[in-house]
Design a protein around this motif. Structure first.
Motif, PDB file in Angstrom:
ATOM      1  N   VAL A 514     -44.551 -29.321 -41.785  1.00  0.00           N
ATOM      2  CA  VAL A 514     -43.838 -30.470 -41.217  1.00  0.00           C
ATOM      3  C   VAL A 514     -42.514 -29.941 -40.682  1.00  0.00           C
ATOM      4  O   VAL A 514     -41.609 -29.644 -41.453  1.00  0.00           O
ATOM      5  N   THR A 518     -38.840 -31.692 -33.162  1.00  0.00           N
ATOM      6  CA  THR A 518     -39.989 -31.831 -32.269  1.00  0.00           C
ATOM      7  C   THR A 518     -39.816 -30.884 -31.102  1.00  0.00           C
ATOM      8  O   THR A 518     -38.760 -30.858 -30.463  1.00  0.00           O
ATOM      9  N   LEU A 538     -44.260 -31.830 -34.346  1.00  0.00           N
ATOM     10  CA  LEU A 538     -43.806 -33.220 -34.422  1.00  0.00           C
ATOM     11  C   LEU A 538     -43.046 -33.412 -35.725  1.00  0.00           C
ATOM     12  O   LEU A 538     -43.599 -33.223 -36.810  1.00  0.00           O
ATOM     13  N   SER A 539     -41.795 -33.771 -35.623  1.00  0.00           N
ATOM     14  CA  SER A 539     -40.985 -33.969 -36.830  1.00  0.00           C
ATOM     15  C   SER A 539     -41.258 -35.311 -37.496  1.00  0.00           C
ATOM     16  O   SER A 539     -40.854 -35.529 -38.635  1.00  0.00           O
ATOM     17  N   SER A 540     -41.925 -36.222 -36.784  1.00  0.00           N
ATOM     18  CA  SER A 540     -42.275 -37.524 -37.342  1.00  0.00           C
ATOM     19  C   SER A 540     -43.483 -38.062 -36.594  1.00  0.00           C
ATOM     20  O   SER A 540     -43.861 -37.540 -35.532  1.00  0.00           O
ATOM     21  N   ASP A 541     -44.106 -39.093 -37.111  1.00  0.00           N
ATOM     22  CA  ASP A 541     -45.216 -39.727 -36.420  1.00  0.00           C
ATOM     23  C   ASP A 541     -44.754 -40.214 -35.049  1.00  0.00           C
ATOM     24  O   ASP A 541     -43.635 -40.744 -34.905  1.00  0.00           O
ATOM     25  N   ALA A 566     -46.875 -36.589 -38.155  1.00  0.00           N
ATOM     26  CA  ALA A 566     -45.965 -35.448 -38.103  1.00  0.00           C
ATOM     27  C   ALA A 566     -46.689 -34.179 -38.518  1.00  0.00           C
ATOM     28  O   ALA A 566     -47.598 -34.194 -39.349  1.00  0.00           O
TER      29      ALA A 566
END
Length: 602
Positions: A514, A518, A538-541, A566
């Motif tokens: 994770v 991004t 991707l640092s988050s969804d 993510a």
């Protein structure tokens, strides 16, 4: 979670490249050849049917260009169409200016108040036209639209803001003058009100294409004087439009004119030779002072083809950047970068499929170039950048690379001297652990000698230590002066699986960690023949779209268009059905756009 920092540091930097001594003495002398200093295409964008006639960089790092296209809310005739883009050439907004007839813009300039001024032609009938001048504010709101001319054909090809805040326009006219087409020069005040309009020429045809104001308040015009008794392609008049001097010769035309930092002028166009087999032309450049004294003349061409110049800009190093067209077995973009004496540093041709024309160009704040023109009668922007003096490449044998602790990474390392002078360089390799940072160097070779234009390289092998944690890594090579000066770099990703210790956030599949940010990373391999892999973090969804575009800016594939969780992602694309050439892939993550370039070699 990561293993403790001390152990990770010892683990990473104790990697061994084998056999190191053999590689140091052999690997960089296996492959030899020549390379040519050149430029890279960073991105291209294709717009609606038209031609991008002029372009400038805006204060926010984007671009503004002008083209002719019909207003969707008006009739089918074309209008002046001003288009703003972001830094990647994607359209942000646009404005139309014109009336019920066909309007064609040719020149766009930034004004001292942050607005824009556009000059061109407004046709009143098939046999009649007038010069059209549009002034806008910084947002594109029209401040005035004016036309100038008589009952014949009057065309505006170039506009400049003058020292008194007014405007001067250059073009050609049949409404006034000595007969046929003549040079046309128009002077207005800051509100576009006509002050004077003058024509210059003989009984034959002459055309004006560009204008600049001299330091003494007079004006220099560049154009095509034809073959008649007038035949001047450079003209100077005083501040009231009265004649000062004119310069030939025949068979030469100048289409762009720039004022230099020393108060002199540089004109670019073409000089042609006619024989029983046809016409053959070369880009011609002349530097001269306000008295008409020539400082130097240069021609630039390519074997077996004609070349012509449509744009000139002085660059930050005191040299010049010329843009135009090459015509021969193909029609392509032709660009020349020179020093302050007109001696070229590089010449570059770009030939996507179809007819290509480069009308204008400008150096950008990042040291690159933005070029405006057309491809197959569609407006076109292309961002160009120069190669560095050295370049380094690494081509893995396997893609994607998934290894277990104790295995080896294998790849070809290639080092290129892009210039003609002999040099030496250091090469060193670092390992980047996602969510952790750089470690190394795991390989370092000092003072590698390179002859001019030499390409050298060979097979390389890197052992992955037994205690390397699971996860995603980057293997990064640099060339330059270790450790501070990095001239070029290359990298490839790899994944470690099967370790029994603590991993770095990975799970053993394509979503191995994770990441904290991004980002879109380089595809591998690049260049590629059939398959290539894309990876991104991707640092988050997020809502994600991964798309591929050709050199004309046309979308050829959508690989991902969905919401994703993510993590670190890997996408393999089968590009075997596409031809050789330059392609661009873009990643859009919740509206934020990332772009990179790749090359297919068949």
């Amino acid at each position: 979670m990561l293993a403790p920092k001390t152990r990770s540091l010892i683990t990473i930097i104790s990697w061994a490249t084998t056999p190191l001594q053999l590689i140091m003495t052999v690997a960089f002398s296996v492959v030899t050849g020549t390379a040519r200093a050149d430029v890279d295409t960073l991105w291209t964008k294709l717009y609606e049917p038209s031609a991008a006639r002029a372009v400038h960089q805006t204060a926010n790092g984007g671009y503004v260009f002008v083209q002719a296209s019909p207003n969707p809310e008006g009739d089918s005739d074309s209008d002046f169409h001003l288009v703003w883009t972001d830094a990647l050439g994607d359209t942000i907004r646009s404005r139309y200016y014109g009336g019920d007839s066909t309007d064609l813009p040719y020149s766009l300039q930034l004004t001292s108040d942050g607005g824009y001024v556009i000059a061109g032609v407004s046709y009143t009938s098939d046999s009649s036209s007038q010069v059209c001048l549009v002034k806008t504010d910084s947002l594109g709101n029209a401040e005035f639209i004016r036309t100038y001319g008589g009952e014949g054909i009057d065309e505006g090809r170039s506009v400049q803001q003058t020292a008194d805040g007014g405007y001067v326009m250059c073009g050609s006219t049949t409404s006034i003058g000595a007969g046929g087409y003549d040079y046309l020069l128009i002077k207005t005040d800051s509100a576009g009100e006509l002050i004077w309009m003058r024509a210059y020429g003989g009984p034959d045809a002459e055309w004006g294409y560009a204008v600049q104001q001299a330091d003494d308040g007079g004006f220099i015009m560049a154009g095509d004087g034809g073959w008649g008794e007038f035949s001047y392609n450079l003209i100077k008049v005083d501040s009231l439009g009265d004649w000062v001097w004119g310069i030939g010769p025949n068979a030469t035309a100048y289409y762009a004119l720039g004022k230099t930092s020393d108060g002199k002028f540089v004109a670019v166009g073409e000089s042609c030779v006619y024989d029983p087999y046809g016409e053959w032309c070369q880009m011609r450049v002349v530097k001269f002072d306000s008295e008409g004294a020539t400082e130097w003349v240069r021609t630039y061409g390519t074997l077996g083809k004609s070349t012509v110049g449509y744009s000139v800009r002085q660059t930050g190093d005191g040299g010049y950047f010329f843009t135009g067209r090459v015509i021969g077995s193909y029609d392509g973009l032709f660009m020349v970068k020179t020093n302050s004496f007109g001696i070229y540093g590089w010449i570059f041709e770009l030939a996507p499929n179809g007819v290509v024309k480069g009308y204008d160009a400008e150096p950008t704040v990042d040291g690159r170039y933005i070029v405006a023109g057309s491809v197959n009668d569609h407006a076109w922007l292309v961002k160009m950048g120069e190669l560095t003096s050295l370049s380094i490449e690494m081509i893995p044998y396997d893609d994607p690379i998934v290894v277990q602790p104790g295995d080896s990474l294998t790849y070809n390392g290639i080092l290129t001297n892009n210039f003609g002078n002999s040099t030496t360089t250091d090469v060193w390799v670092m390992v980047d652990v996602y969510n952790y940072g750089l470690f190394g160097p795991v390989l370092r070779i000092n003072n590698i000698p390179l002859a001019g234009y030499q390409i050298t390289g060979g097979p390389m092998s890197q052992i992955v230590p037994e205690y390397t944690p699971n996860g995603a890594y980057d293997y990064i090579a640099y060339c330059g002066d270790y450790p501070d000066t990095k001239i070029d770099s290359a990298s490839f990703p790899f994944w470690v699986v099967g370790a029994t210790g603590v991993d770095n956030g990975g799970s053993g599949d394509e979503n191995l960690s994770v990441p904290q940010t991004t980002e879109l990373l380089d595809n591998f391999p690049n260049p590629f023949n059939s398959n290539t892999s894309f990876r991104y973090a991707l640092s988050s969804d997020a809502d994600v779209k991964l798309e591929i575009f050709n050199l004309l800016g046309q979308k050829i594939a959508t690989l991902i268009d969905e919401r994703q969780t993510a993590g670190f992602k890997l996408v393999v694309w089968d590009g075997s059905g596409y031809s050789s050439g330059v392609y661009f892939y873009t990643l859009t993550v919740d509206g934020e756009i990332f772009i990179r370039r790749m090359t297919a070699l068949k």
